[in-house]
Motif scaffolding. Structure first.
Motif, PDB file in Angstrom:
ATOM      1  N   MET A  25       0.838  -1.201   0.000  1.00  0.00           N
ATOM      2  CA  MET A  25       0.000   0.000   0.000  1.00  0.00           C
ATOM      3  C   MET A  25       0.873   1.250   0.000  1.00  0.00           C
ATOM      4  SD  MET A  25      -3.264  -0.546   2.449  1.00  0.00           S
ATOM      5  CE  MET A  25      -4.403  -1.881   2.160  1.00  0.00           C
ATOM      6  N   GLU A  26       1.862   1.271   0.889  1.00  0.00           N
ATOM      7  CA  GLU A  26       2.724   2.446   0.990  1.00  0.00           C
ATOM      8  C   GLU A  26       3.503   2.704  -0.294  1.00  0.00           C
ATOM      9  OE1 GLU A  26       5.167   2.045   4.474  1.00  0.00           O
ATOM     10  OE2 GLU A  26       3.475   2.368   5.825  1.00  0.00           O
ATOM     11  N   ASN A  27       3.871   1.637  -0.993  1.00  0.00           N
ATOM     12  CA  ASN A  27       4.692   1.779  -2.195  1.00  0.00           C
ATOM     13  C   ASN A  27       3.903   1.847  -3.489  1.00  0.00           C
ATOM     14  OD1 ASN A  27       7.141   1.758  -0.748  1.00  0.00           O
ATOM     15  ND2 ASN A  27       7.074  -0.463  -0.631  1.00  0.00           N
ATOM     16  N   SER A  28       2.576   1.815  -3.391  1.00  0.00           N
ATOM     17  CA  SER A  28       1.819   1.823  -4.645  1.00  0.00           C
ATOM     18  C   SER A  28       0.577   2.709  -4.633  1.00  0.00           C
ATOM     19  CB  SER A  28       1.426   0.393  -5.038  1.00  0.00           C
ATOM     20  OG  SER A  28       0.589  -0.190  -4.062  1.00  0.00           O
ATOM     21  N   VAL A  29      -0.277   2.588  -3.649  1.00  0.00           N
ATOM     22  CA  VAL A  29      -1.572   3.280  -3.702  1.00  0.00           C
ATOM     23  C   VAL A  29      -1.788   4.294  -2.584  1.00  0.00           C
ATOM     24  CG1 VAL A  29      -2.672   1.334  -4.899  1.00  0.00           C
ATOM     25  CG2 VAL A  29      -2.808   1.473  -2.403  1.00  0.00           C
ATOM     26  N   SER A  30      -0.772   4.551  -1.775  1.00  0.00           N
ATOM     27  CA  SER A  30      -0.970   5.380  -0.578  1.00  0.00           C
ATOM     28  C   SER A  30      -1.392   6.813  -0.872  1.00  0.00           C
ATOM     29  CB  SER A  30       0.296   5.395   0.278  1.00  0.00           C
ATOM     30  OG  SER A  30       1.364   5.999  -0.413  1.00  0.00           O
ATOM     31  N   TYR A  31      -1.177   7.303  -2.091  1.00  0.00           N
ATOM     32  CA  TYR A  31      -1.594   8.661  -2.401  1.00  0.00           C
ATOM     33  C   TYR A  31      -3.086   8.753  -2.694  1.00  0.00           C
ATOM     34  CZ  TYR A  31      -0.620   6.861  -7.092  1.00  0.00           C
ATOM     35  OH  TYR A  31      -0.581   6.080  -8.208  1.00  0.00           O
ATOM     36  N   PHE A  32      -3.773   7.603  -2.802  1.00  0.00           N
ATOM     37  CA  PHE A  32      -5.228   7.658  -2.929  1.00  0.00           C
ATOM     38  C   PHE A  32      -5.947   6.654  -2.033  1.00  0.00           C
ATOM     39  CE2 PHE A  32      -3.714   5.123  -6.528  1.00  0.00           C
ATOM     40  CZ  PHE A  32      -4.501   3.979  -6.472  1.00  0.00           C
ATOM     41  N   PHE A  33      -5.215   5.764  -1.372  1.00  0.00           N
ATOM     42  CA  PHE A  33      -5.811   4.873  -0.379  1.00  0.00           C
ATOM     43  C   PHE A  33      -4.726   4.468   0.600  1.00  0.00           C
ATOM     44  CE2 PHE A  33      -7.150   1.009   1.642  1.00  0.00           C
ATOM     45  CZ  PHE A  33      -8.490   1.219   1.871  1.00  0.00           C
ATOM     46  N   ASP A  34      -5.001   4.627   1.874  1.00  0.00           N
ATOM     47  CA  ASP A  34      -4.012   4.273   2.882  1.00  0.00           C
ATOM     48  C   ASP A  34      -4.731   3.611   4.044  1.00  0.00           C
ATOM     49  OD1 ASP A  34      -1.462   4.067   3.912  1.00  0.00           O
ATOM     50  OD2 ASP A  34      -1.454   6.059   4.790  1.00  0.00           O
ATOM     51  N   ALA A  35      -4.039   2.689   4.675  1.00  0.00           N
ATOM     52  CA  ALA A  35      -4.596   2.017   5.842  1.00  0.00           C
ATOM     53  C   ALA A  35      -3.464   1.688   6.798  1.00  0.00           C
ATOM     54  CB  ALA A  35      -5.324   0.748   5.426  1.00  0.00           C
ATOM     55  N   SER A  36      -3.774   1.728   8.066  1.00  0.00           N
ATOM     56  CA  SER A  36      -2.787   1.422   9.102  1.00  0.00           C
ATOM     57  C   SER A  36      -2.813  -0.082   9.388  1.00  0.00           C
ATOM     58  CB  SER A  36      -3.124   2.190  10.371  1.00  0.00           C
ATOM     59  OG  SER A  36      -4.352   1.707  10.901  1.00  0.00           O
ATOM     60  N   LYS A 121       4.505  18.715   2.027  1.00  0.00           N
ATOM     61  CA  LYS A 121       3.946  17.356   1.912  1.00  0.00           C
ATOM     62  C   LYS A 121       3.747  16.968   0.451  1.00  0.00           C
ATOM     63  CE  LYS A 121       1.048  18.259   5.602  1.00  0.00           C
ATOM     64  NZ  LYS A 121      -0.291  18.308   6.103  1.00  0.00           N
ATOM     65  N   SER A 122       3.230  17.904  -0.346  1.00  0.00           N
ATOM     66  CA  SER A 122       2.999  17.621  -1.768  1.00  0.00           C
ATOM     67  C   SER A 122       4.311  17.412  -2.509  1.00  0.00           C
ATOM     68  CB  SER A 122       2.198  18.757  -2.420  1.00  0.00           C
ATOM     69  OG  SER A 122       0.903  18.787  -1.884  1.00  0.00           O
ATOM     70  N   GLN A 123       5.329  18.179  -2.156  1.00  0.00           N
ATOM     71  CA  GLN A 123       6.640  18.008  -2.791  1.00  0.00           C
ATOM     72  C   GLN A 123       7.217  16.643  -2.453  1.00  0.00           C
ATOM     73  OE1 GLN A 123       8.325  20.428  -4.938  1.00  0.00           O
ATOM     74  NE2 GLN A 123       9.311  18.473  -5.401  1.00  0.00           N
ATOM     75  N   SER A 124       7.068  16.245  -1.204  1.00  0.00           N
ATOM     76  CA  SER A 124       7.545  14.926  -0.784  1.00  0.00           C
ATOM     77  C   SER A 124       6.805  13.823  -1.532  1.00  0.00           C
ATOM     78  CB  SER A 124       7.356  14.779   0.729  1.00  0.00           C
ATOM     79  OG  SER A 124       7.742  13.506   1.146  1.00  0.00           O
ATOM     80  N   MET A 125       5.491  13.967  -1.666  1.00  0.00           N
ATOM     81  CA  MET A 125       4.688  12.990  -2.399  1.00  0.00           C
ATOM     82  C   MET A 125       5.134  12.934  -3.858  1.00  0.00           C
ATOM     83  SD  MET A 125       2.203  10.752  -2.531  1.00  0.00           S
ATOM     84  CE  MET A 125       1.254  11.013  -1.069  1.00  0.00           C
ATOM     85  N   TYR A 126       5.303  14.095  -4.472  1.00  0.00           N
ATOM     86  CA  TYR A 126       5.734  14.175  -5.874  1.00  0.00           C
ATOM     87  C   TYR A 126       7.092  13.493  -6.043  1.00  0.00           C
ATOM     88  CZ  TYR A 126       7.196  16.172 -10.339  1.00  0.00           C
ATOM     89  OH  TYR A 126       7.642  16.328 -11.630  1.00  0.00           O
ATOM     90  N   ASP A 127       8.042  13.814  -5.177  1.00  0.00           N
ATOM     91  CA  ASP A 127       9.378  13.221  -5.264  1.00  0.00           C
ATOM     92  C   ASP A 127       9.314  11.705  -5.116  1.00  0.00           C
ATOM     93  OD1 ASP A 127      10.370  15.801  -5.545  1.00  0.00           O
ATOM     94  OD2 ASP A 127      11.052  15.950  -3.465  1.00  0.00           O
ATOM     95  N   ASN A 128       8.489  11.233  -4.177  1.00  0.00           N
ATOM     96  CA  ASN A 128       8.342   9.798  -3.960  1.00  0.00           C
ATOM     97  C   ASN A 128       7.755   9.114  -5.193  1.00  0.00           C
ATOM     98  OD1 ASN A 128       8.253   7.334  -2.299  1.00  0.00           O
ATOM     99  ND2 ASN A 128       6.050   7.625  -2.411  1.00  0.00           N
ATOM    100  N   LEU A 129       6.728   9.717  -5.780  1.00  0.00           N
ATOM    101  CA  LEU A 129       6.091   9.113  -6.951  1.00  0.00           C
ATOM    102  C   LEU A 129       7.032   9.097  -8.153  1.00  0.00           C
ATOM    103  CD1 LEU A 129       2.509  10.625  -6.593  1.00  0.00           C
ATOM    104  CD2 LEU A 129       3.223   8.273  -6.097  1.00  0.00           C
ATOM    105  N   ILE A 130       7.804  10.159  -8.321  1.00  0.00           N
ATOM    106  CA  ILE A 130       8.798  10.193  -9.401  1.00  0.00           C
ATOM    107  C   ILE A 130       9.830   9.094  -9.184  1.00  0.00           C
ATOM    108  CG2 ILE A 130      10.712  11.548 -10.366  1.00  0.00           C
ATOM    109  CD1 ILE A 130       7.992  12.447 -11.427  1.00  0.00           C
ATOM    110  N   SER A 131      10.247   8.901  -7.938  1.00  0.00           N
ATOM    111  CA  SER A 131      11.209   7.852  -7.612  1.00  0.00           C
ATOM    112  C   SER A 131      10.642   6.468  -7.951  1.00  0.00           C
ATOM    113  CB  SER A 131      11.571   7.925  -6.132  1.00  0.00           C
ATOM    114  OG  SER A 131      12.396   6.854  -5.773  1.00  0.00           O
ATOM    115  N   VAL A 132       9.373   6.246  -7.635  1.00  0.00           N
ATOM    116  CA  VAL A 132       8.731   4.967  -7.966  1.00  0.00           C
ATOM    117  C   VAL A 132       8.705   4.783  -9.480  1.00  0.00           C
ATOM    118  CG1 VAL A 132       6.539   3.700  -7.927  1.00  0.00           C
ATOM    119  CG2 VAL A 132       7.350   4.832  -5.853  1.00  0.00           C
TER     120      VAL A 132
END
Length: 174
Positions: A25-36, A121-132
Motif C-alpha cells: 500500500m505504501e509503495n503503490s496506492v498510498s496517495y489515494f488509499f491508505d490504511a494502518s 507534503k505535496s513536494q515529498s509525495m511528488y518526489d516519492n512518486l517520481i522515484s517509484v
C-alpha cells in the motif's frame, strides 16, 4: 471501496502477510488509499472468518512465525463483484482546504504557514512518486496510469500552492 476490497486485490496477485500488504500500500496506492496496521489486521481476521482468505503459518528460524494470507475462490468472487459494482464518486477531504475556506477568520501568516506545510507534503509525495516511476520503468499499464495520476495531481497541487503563496506575498508587499 473498502479496505477488504483493496486487500483482496493485493492478495489476488500473490499471497502476502499483513506487513507485506502494508508495504505494498505504501509503495503503490498510498496517495489515494491508505490504511494502518490497526485497520489491516482486523480486516484480515474478519476476512478469514468469512472465508475470503486463508491463513498459512510459515515457520521461521529464529523469528516469530509468519502469517501468509491467500485469497480463496470466495475471496476472488467477492473481489470480482467489487470490480463490476458501480464506481463510487471520488470524495476529496482536506483539512487544509477547509481551514483556507474559512481563512477570513485567521491571519494571512497562518494561511501562509498552512500552505507552506501542504507544499512540503505535496513536494515529498511528488518526489516519492517520481522515484517509484524511475525505479519501475516497465510497470504494468494500469498501475502506471494510477502512478501518473498521482504525479500529475501532486504537480498540480504544487502549482496552485505556489501561485497562491505568490499572491499572498504580493499582497503583503503592496
Amino acid at each position: 471501496m473498502n479496505i477488504q476490497d483493496v486487500i483482496l486485490g493485493f492478495l489476488y496477485e500473490e499471497p502476502m502477510s499483513g506487513y507485506d500488504i502494508k508495504q505494498m500500500m505504501e509503495n503503490s496506492v498510498s496517495y489515494f488509499f491508505d490504511a494502518s496496521f490497526g485497520a489491516i489486521y482486523p480486516a484480515l481476521r474478519k476476512m478469514e472468518k468469512e472465508g475470503l482468505v486463508e491463513k498459512k503459518v510459515i515457520q521461521q528460524e529464529g523469528k516469530p512465525n509468519k502469517n501468509l494470507f491467500v485469497i480463496t475462490e470466495s475471496g476472488k468472487e467477492q473481489f470480482q463483484q467489487y470490480l463490476y459494482s458501480p464506481v463510487n464518486p471520488t470524495v476529496t477531504r482536506s483539512d487544509v482546504l477547509i481551514r483556507i475556506f474559512f481563512g477570513r477568520f485567521t491571519t494571512k501568516e497562518n494561511i501562509v504557514k498552512w500552505l507552506e506545510g501542504e507544499r512540503e507534503k505535496s513536494q515529498s509525495m511528488y518526489d516519492n512518486l517520481i522515484s517509484v516511476a524511475e525505479t519501475y520503468p516497465n510497470m504494468e499499464t494500469f498501475k502506471r496510469f494510477t502512478l501518473e495520476f498521482g504525479i500529475r495531481q501532486a504537480k498540480m497541487i504544487l502549482g496552485l500552492i505556489d501561485d497562491e503563496l505568490e499572491k499572498l506575498n504580493k499582497q503583503a508587499e503592496g
